[in-house]
Design a protein around this motif. Structure first.
Motif, PDB file in Angstrom:
ATOM      1  N   UNK A 157     -35.159   8.766  40.794  1.00 43.39           N
ATOM      2  CA  UNK A 157     -34.655   8.612  42.327  1.00 43.39           C
ATOM      3  C   UNK A 157     -35.775   7.352  42.893  1.00 43.39           C
ATOM      4  N   UNK A 158     -35.062   6.374  43.417  1.00 43.19           N
ATOM      5  CA  UNK A 158     -35.979   5.287  44.054  1.00 43.19           C
ATOM      6  C   UNK A 158     -35.904   5.616  45.356  1.00 43.19           C
ATOM      7  N   UNK A 159     -36.631   6.417  45.920  1.00 40.78           N
ATOM      8  CA  UNK A 159     -36.784   6.691  47.181  1.00 40.78           C
ATOM      9  C   UNK A 159     -37.331   5.543  48.107  1.00 40.78           C
ATOM     10  N   UNK A 160     -36.759   5.485  49.379  1.00 38.79           N
ATOM     11  CA  UNK A 160     -37.097   4.190  50.196  1.00 38.79           C
ATOM     12  C   UNK A 160     -38.448   4.076  50.642  1.00 38.79           C
ATOM     13  N   UNK A 161     -39.012   5.473  50.912  1.00 37.07           N
ATOM     14  CA  UNK A 161     -40.383   5.521  51.408  1.00 37.07           C
ATOM     15  C   UNK A 161     -41.349   5.843  50.222  1.00 37.07           C
ATOM     16  N   UNK A 162     -40.919   7.029  49.649  1.00 32.96           N
ATOM     17  CA  UNK A 162     -42.032   7.428  48.731  1.00 32.96           C
ATOM     18  C   UNK A 162     -42.104   6.838  47.224  1.00 32.96           C
ATOM     19  N   UNK A 163     -41.182   5.905  46.856  1.00 34.36           N
ATOM     20  CA  UNK A 163     -40.972   5.324  45.877  1.00 34.36           C
ATOM     21  C   UNK A 163     -40.396   5.972  44.599  1.00 34.36           C
TER      22      UNK A 163
END
Length: 803
Positions: free
Chosen positions: A584-590
């Motif tokens: 999961x490439x989270x936009x904030x948490x990476x």
């Protein structure tokens, strides 16, 4: 004959006029039966005017009767004065009749006043009419006064009786008859008044007829009086019968209420002695009525409740009822809970004793306690529930506890027990775990069941963090002993998240949130069983509530991507397959690893759309590699919830067909527990998948059931040895024995073997010596994006050519 006719007409007119007045009075009395509401003065004016008109006409007819000469000379001249006198007389009479409706009326006083008004009006009227021809005849006047009293008293008494009745049952004929009799009496008094005052020389021709028989008018009036006095007696007799009937009915109603009451009724006199009781009292207490009568409170009431019931009884003697609950000993020895109502008995304005009504509420109290218990306890385990825990925490805060700890416990591998052995085993396991925790905690902590397989513990008084860790360690140690449930020895452990009050928060909601974050983080840590919350955990953003919300958005925003870990042949060193792993490439948490979100996706059902997305992306990439000249399998992990979804097989068929990839190059990895849950359903699905052409691999083999029977029954092509066995090859000889046994079994069953988790060269060399076919692990490559994997395969291809 003409004289007789004139006399008759005058008499009849007089009677009718008097009867009309009487009828109006009676109708008014009937209309106001039992009503004690007073009329306004203005409301009396119209009936006063009506009665006056009738009464003036009555006097006119009488005057005409006694002397035509006087009638012509005096009546019309004095008519206005007569009207005023009559009006005020009747108005005063009506005001007096109005008071009949009140309880303050004194019958004798009212009768005399009414008689006085009548006499004053009559004598004043005729004194004015026949003056100066007045001759006082004492005997006649005295007889007239007596006759007036004789008429007015029964009339007044009749009105009194009619007004005091609640309702009227008399017919119109009776009222008319009474009115005529009353009319005869009142018209007779009017004649007698004129007769007793007028000089005989002025008698008219009609009145002279009775002069030789001067007592005849009085005799006639006396006869009428006898009838008049009979009417009130008749009314009184009717009223008495009606009252007796009402008393009898009330007595029967009271008796029915007393004897058929569902409550036990004890009647006490002022000395607190039972004088009567109903059958229900005997049934409820076990004593007969004869045994209870004559006894006091001490004979039946428990000592602890004696003061309460005696105080309630004393209150009843001053007119105050009471209601309370107490315990009562049955004659057979068991204790009942009863509701007691004590009400005073009023007789002639005095309290003569009290009724004590007792209702057996034992069952109701038991049900109330049960409901209260269920409201604050978990039905399965008997432990306090979340509501009880909240109140306990708030109470401890109010008591001023300076430092407390919250431990959030989640059972590990509970879903496997539930899915394979059934919910009955799962429920029993939860109950047994709760009991062990209670024994470990003793009086040092308070435990409650949150929900599912989660427990929460409050340590209300701790000196240091070491106290918390010691208690957590004790709970962990207690769960190492297997649970013997239905012939199965079941092992379990807990993941614990810990937060501290007031360091991590001042309210329960905050403390639970932080303990949950710590527990959730700990669950993906290997070897650990407890974790204390820290601010760094919150910064990592693994709050499950926020995570679920972000997970739903990630599916819409396509924030997921696939990483691939190669599987190599240990004989040729070539890539023979890859395992697709979601990231999961989270936009904030990476980049968020799957261990942080896959369990939550399983729990919420999001794993189904997510699993379909993984299969689609893997097939797309497989086709790219196929076009580039690579020919190897892509392995995709399938969760238990996704596998058992009704649309799973059809979804696989549609994706493979839509993206035009060879089904033989698609491998679906399922765990042992997935196939063991609803075996018949699993077998049907595996066969359907084989018909599509995809291959099936058992992932993490060796850590769950490792059943040989299902390996033969199910359509399985590959076994993947769990990484925990491979990673321990260098340290534990037992791991080598296990891997060797799995390898030999797979060879015998003609299954492909893949060793997961190869990280060292010594592990690789040992597997080669074992003649294991395939392996994957960090020794070869970490999971990488598709572009980097293409570079890795090119390098391996060049190395194989050079080699």
């Amino acid at each position: 004959m003409a004289d007789f006719l004139v006399i008759s007409i005058n008499i009849i007119m007089s009677i009718l006029l008097s009867a009309s007045c009487s009828y109006l009075s009676l109708k008014e009395a009937f209309k106001r039966n039992g009503q004690k509401q007073a009329l306004r003065k203005k409301e009396l004016l119209l009936p006063s005017f009506t009665y006056t008109l009738f009464y003036c006409l009555l006097h006119a007819s009488v005057t005409l009767m006694i002397s035509y000469e006087i009638f012509i000379q005096r009546f019309f001249y004095f008519a206005p004065i007569f009207f005023v006198i009559c009006f005020f007389s009747i108005y005063l009479s009506l005001r007096l009749f109005e008071d009949v409706n009140t309880d303050k009326v004194n019958f004798l006083r009212g009768g005399f006043i009414f008689s006085l008004i009548m006499m004053a009006g009559n004598f004043a009227t005729y004194s004015g009419l026949i003056y100066p021809h007045i001759v006082f005849k004492p005997m006649y006047i005295c007889l007239t006064i007596l006759m007036t009293l004789g008429v007015t008293f029964p009339f007044f008494r009749m009105l009194l009786q009619l007004n005091n009745q609640e309702s009227s049952s008399y017919q119109g004929k009776q009222i008319v008859f009474w009115s005529i009799v009353m009319g005869l009496g009142f018209s007779g008094i009017t004649y007698l008044t004129a007769y007793s005052l007028l000089s005989p020389v002025k008698y008219g021709s009609y009145l002279s007829l009775v002069e030789n028989n001067h007592m005849i008018p009085f005799i006639i009036e006396m006869a009428l009086l006898l009838i008049l006095w009979f009417i009130p007696d008749h009314l009184a007799n009717d009223l008495h019968k009606k009252q007796m009937k009402e008393i009898y009915e009330k007595e029967q109603e009271y008796k029915s209420l007393y004897e058929n009451n569902l409550s036990a009724i004890f009647t006490y006199n002022r000395d607190a002695v039972i004088v009567e009781a109903n059958e229900r009292a005997a049934d409820m207490t076990g004593y007969s009525i004869d045994e209870m009568v004559g006894k006091g409170f001490r004979n039946y009431v428990m000592e602890k409740d004696l003061d309460q019931i005696q105080m309630a009884f004393q209150q009843s003697l001053i007119g105050n009822p009471s209601k309370f609950e107490m315990e009562f000993p049955h004659q057979k020895g068991h204790i009942m809970s009863i509701q007691v109502i004590v009400v005073p008995i009023h007789l002639d304005g005095e309290v003569t004793g009290a009724h004590v009504l007792a209702t057996d509420i034992t069952e109701a109290i038991r049900d109330k306690k049960k409901i209260q218990y269920l409201a604050f306890h978990d039905e399965l385990t008997g432990l306090p529930n979340r509501r009880y825990f909240n109140e306990e925490f708030e109470q401890r805060v109010l008591e001023g506890n300076k430092q407390m700890a919250l431990l959030l416990l989640d059972l590990n591998r509970f879903k496997i027990v539930n899915d394979t052995l059934g919910h009955g085993y799962g429920d029993e396991l939860i109950s047994r775990v709760g009991k062990r925790c209670v024994r470990v905690l003793g009086t040092k902590g308070f435990i409650a069941r949150m929900s599912g397989d989660e427990f929460i513990i409050l340590l209300p008084s701790i000196d240091s963090r070491s106290d918390v860790h010691k208690m957590a360690a004790a709970i962990h140690e207690s769960l190492k002993t297997p649970f013997d449930i239905g012939g199965h020895e079941i092992m379990t452990s807990t993941s614990m998240g810990i937060s501290l009050y007031p360091h991590d928060g001042h309210d329960l909601s905050t403390l639970l949130k932080k303990a949950d974050i710590a527990m959730y983080t700990m669950k993906k840590s290997e070897g650990a069983y407890q974790l204390l919350f820290s601010d760094q955990l919150e910064e990592k953003g693994i709050n499950p509530i926020e995570l679920e919300e972000n997970l739903r958005k990630a599916l819409i925003n396509e924030e997921f991507e696939l990483y691939y870990q190669p599987q190599l042949s240990l004989t040729t060193s070539r890539v023979v397959g890859v395992e697709a792993l979601i990231r999961w490439n989270h936009p904030v948490k990476g980049l968020i690893p799957p261990a942080d979100f896959i369990p939550l996706a399983e729990e919420t059902g999001l794993i189904i759309p997510l699993g379909e997305r993984i299969l689609i992306e893997a097939c797309k990439q497989l086709k790219v590699w196929k076009n580039e000249g690579y020919d190897f399998k892509v392995s995709i992990n399938v969760s238990s919830r996704q596998f058992h979804d009704a649309t799973f097989v059809e979804m696989v068929r549609n994706v493979v067909t839509t993206y035009d990839v060879p089904p033989s190059l698609v491998e679906l990895e399922v765990t042992e527990s997935t196939t063991m849950h609803h075996v018949e359903e699993a077998l049907a699905k595996l066969n359907a998948l084989r018909e599509i052409g995809v291959s099936i691999a058992i992932d993490d083999f060796g850590i769950e059931y490792s059943s040989l029977s299902y390996l033969q029954k199910f359509s399985i092509q590959t076994l993947k040895i769990d990484r925990s066995f491979i990673m321990g090859l260098d340290e534990h000889e037992s791991n080598k024995a296990i891997v060797s046994a799995i390898h030999a079994m797979a060879k015998h069953l003609k299954l492909t073997i893949v060793a997961e988790g190869v990280e060292t060269e010594s592990q690789l060399e040992w597997l080669k010596e074992l003649q294991c076919e395939y392996a994957q692990g960090y020794y070869f490559s970490r999971p990488v994006p598709a572009e980097r994997l293409s570079d890795f395969m090119k390098e391996r291809k060049r190395a194989a050519v050079i080699g």
